[in-house]
Design an enzyme around this catalytic site. Structure first.
Site, mmCIF file in Angstrom:
data_model
loop_
_atom_site.group_PDB
_atom_site.id
_atom_site.type_symbol
_atom_site.label_atom_id
_atom_site.label_comp_id
_atom_site.label_asym_id
_atom_site.label_seq_id
_atom_site.Cartn_x
_atom_site.Cartn_y
_atom_site.Cartn_z
ATOM 1 N N ASP A 244 2.604 -36.785 -13.501
ATOM 2 C CA ASP A 244 1.989 -37.877 -12.760
ATOM 3 C C ASP A 244 0.492 -37.920 -13.055
ATOM 4 O O ASP A 244 -0.036 -37.078 -13.797
ATOM 5 C CB ASP A 244 2.250 -37.673 -11.264
ATOM 6 C CG ASP A 244 2.239 -38.975 -10.479
ATOM 7 O OD1 ASP A 244 1.883 -40.018 -11.060
ATOM 8 O OD2 ASP A 244 2.587 -38.950 -9.278
ATOM 9 N N LYS A 263 3.902 -38.606 -19.916
ATOM 10 C CA LYS A 263 3.363 -39.225 -18.715
ATOM 11 C C LYS A 263 4.493 -39.897 -17.939
ATOM 12 O O LYS A 263 5.401 -40.482 -18.528
ATOM 13 C CB LYS A 263 2.296 -40.267 -19.075
ATOM 14 C CG LYS A 263 0.993 -39.664 -19.609
ATOM 15 C CD LYS A 263 0.235 -38.940 -18.502
ATOM 16 C CE LYS A 263 -1.128 -38.469 -18.995
ATOM 17 N NZ LYS A 263 -1.853 -37.721 -17.936
#
Length: 318
Positions: A244, A263
């Site tokens: 995150d 990601k």
């Protein structure tokens, strides 16, 4: 990291040791635990080194060092009390692309030797890059008391069975999970039980049709030390890590080295997670957000997949 740790195959390694006193003795004793070819140059030898020479373990050049002695060497250990000679050998070795270690003179070293815990073929190396030798000794002593003496036999056993496991499971995830279950079993600490454990677990795992995806939701903080042991263990088991926003680099460093790190897709995270789980991956999500904000994700996948949640120590009770 100034010094890159590597393990060198010593079977074709030719090593020169300059000096024949106590310090050289310690270096040679360490080298003789490997398969390296060791030559010592010195007009005088300690009783221990002389003993190694007498039984043919070490070749002796009875005389003074000369640059030509670096020919066909890959490593040289310099253990003399002559600082000028030490600097000369270091420079000559560098010019010949020979790695030199000058005892007690880190500035002249091209490599340094770590503190070693030997459970061959399991070998643990510890180094502070010369900054805190007493701290290294402290941790070596602690680890010596923790690491089982029979660990090398366990490693040798598993090495002898690798091809059997490879032939039994076509999927790399299945093979990895087999070994994780094998090593995490209490019986794996008892050498006398290894064969039985291996046969039972192999038979059991072969009856399972593939592996299932798993999801680990881990709430992190900016302090990597606050991660729970359970969270760390699951980060090390993960095949994929979805990170995150604003996760500390020190936390990311604790993910398994060969895991894929990506990601988290903020706009389509459910589809991203679902695709990976259906591909039978173990997925770990690292987020600073409270786990309460991930309940939608938990509810989405917990019916069909194993989903585990982990707080960091600082977030407990929040």
């Amino acid at each position: 990291m100034q010094y890159f740790p590597i393990f060198v195959d010593t079977q074709q390694l030719n090593v020169l040791v300059v000096g024949g006193g106590e310090v050289a003795t310690r270096k040679i004793e360490l080298l003789l635990k490997s398969a390296a070819n060791v030559t010592v140059v010195s007009p005088e030898l300690s009783a221990e080194i002389q003993g190694f020479v007498n039984i043919g373990r070490v070749e002796h050049i009875n005389g003074l060092y000369h640059e030509s002695m670096l020919d066909n060497r890959q490593l040289v250990f310099v253990a003399t009390a002559n600082n000028e000679l030490n600097a000369q050998i270091s420079a000559q070795a560098k010019a010949r692309n020979v790695f030199a270690n000058v005892v007690d003179s880190q500035a002249l070293c091209h490599f340094i030797t770590p503190s070693i815990i030997d459970r061959s073929p399991m070998v643990f190396a510890i180094s502070s890059e010369g900054a805190a030798p007493v701290l290294v000794r402290y941790w070596r002593e602690r680890l010596e008391s923790i690491i089982p003496l029979a660990l090398g036999k366990v490693a040798s056993f598993s090495g002898s069975k690798r091809q059997i496991v490879k032939d039994s499971f076509n999927d790399g995830n299945q093979r990895r999970r087999f070994w994780e279950r094998f090593f995490s079993s209490g019986d794996s600490d008892d050498v006398s039980k290894l064969s039985g454990l291996f046969k039972r677990l192999l038979n059991k795992e072969q009856q399972i049709d593939g592996v299932d995806g798993e999801l680990y939701l881990i709430q992190t903080t900016s302090d990597a030390q606050m991660l729970s042991l359970a969270a760390l263990r699951h980060m090390q088991q993960s095949d994929i890590a979805l990170v995150d926003e604003n996760i500390d680099d020190q936390v990311i460093e604790l993910i398994r080295r060969d895991a894929n790190i990506s990601k988290l897709n903020q706009s389509d995270k459910l589809s991203q997670i679902e695709r990976l789980l259906k591909d039978n991956q173990r997925v770990c999500i690292l987020s600073n957000k409270p786990l309460a904000q991930w309940q939608g994700v938990y509810q989405q996948f917990s019916a069909d997949f194993t989903v585990r949640q982990f707080h960091s120590a600082l977030s407990i009770g929040e």
